[in-house]
Design an enzyme around this catalytic site. Structure first.
Site, PDB file in Angstrom:
ATOM      1  CG  HIS A 204      -8.576 -30.969 -12.897  1.00  0.00           C
ATOM      2  ND1 HIS A 204      -7.720 -30.661 -11.856  1.00  0.00           N
ATOM      3  CD2 HIS A 204      -9.743 -30.346 -12.630  1.00  0.00           C
ATOM      4  CE1 HIS A 204      -8.355 -29.875 -10.992  1.00  0.00           C
ATOM      5  NE2 HIS A 204      -9.573 -29.665 -11.442  1.00  0.00           N
ATOM      6  CB  SER A 205      -9.840 -29.918 -18.697  1.00  0.00           C
ATOM      7  OG  SER A 205     -10.055 -28.985 -19.708  1.00  0.00           O
TER       8      SER A 205
END
Length: 146
Positions: free
Chosen positions: A63-64
């Site tokens: 994920h970021s």
């Protein structure tokens, strides 16, 4: 979360590849399916550089970084199944690489739902050996209701 995981977001029987390619694969699928804008994928690489997204039990959840959340269009999950695994470093092999993007407050909800399902080795085994996208959705749906 059932609205977030669609059959078109599930990639089965992917040949083993390096960690960066696996992250790019799930990130690009998030872009392709309209969940995020392209810069979000850069944030996924930045997150992996700062701290591994391997969570154990043969699962990684790329994920970021927070500074890339403005590139999330809507919450989404992409699951790639790697029967031969992906080396995430330090002896950690991921058989499931699950790219996630959660809009606003949904981010932690999506992340924790997947983490709960994948904390049970039995669920991970079912996901790794699933032969259809509908099987994957069924396992995750059942795991969520535990």
């Amino acid at each position: 979360m059932n609205n977030t995981l669609q059959e078109s977001n599930i990639i089965l029987n992917v040949a083993s590849e390096d960690k960066q390619s696996a992250i790019r694969r799930v990130g690009n699928k998030l872009v392709e399916n309209g969940y995020v804008e392209a810069p979000y994928v850069e944030g996924m690489f930045a997150r992996e550089e700062s701290m591994t997204t391997y969570i154990g039990n043969g699962v990684a959840i790329p994920h970021s970084m927070p500074e890339y959340v403005q590139h999330i269009v809507k919450s989404g999950i992409v699951l790639a199944q790697y029967p031969d695994g992906v080396d995430f470093g330090n002896g950690n092999v991921a058989y499931l690489v699950i790219g996630i993007a959660g809009k606003g407050e949904e981010h932690m909800e999506v992340l924790s739902s997947i983490a709960i399902v994948c904390s049970e080795q039995e669920n991970v085994d079912k996901l790794v050996h699933a032969t259809t996208a509908s099987e994957v959705i069924e396992v995750i749906s059942q795991g969520e209701s535990l």
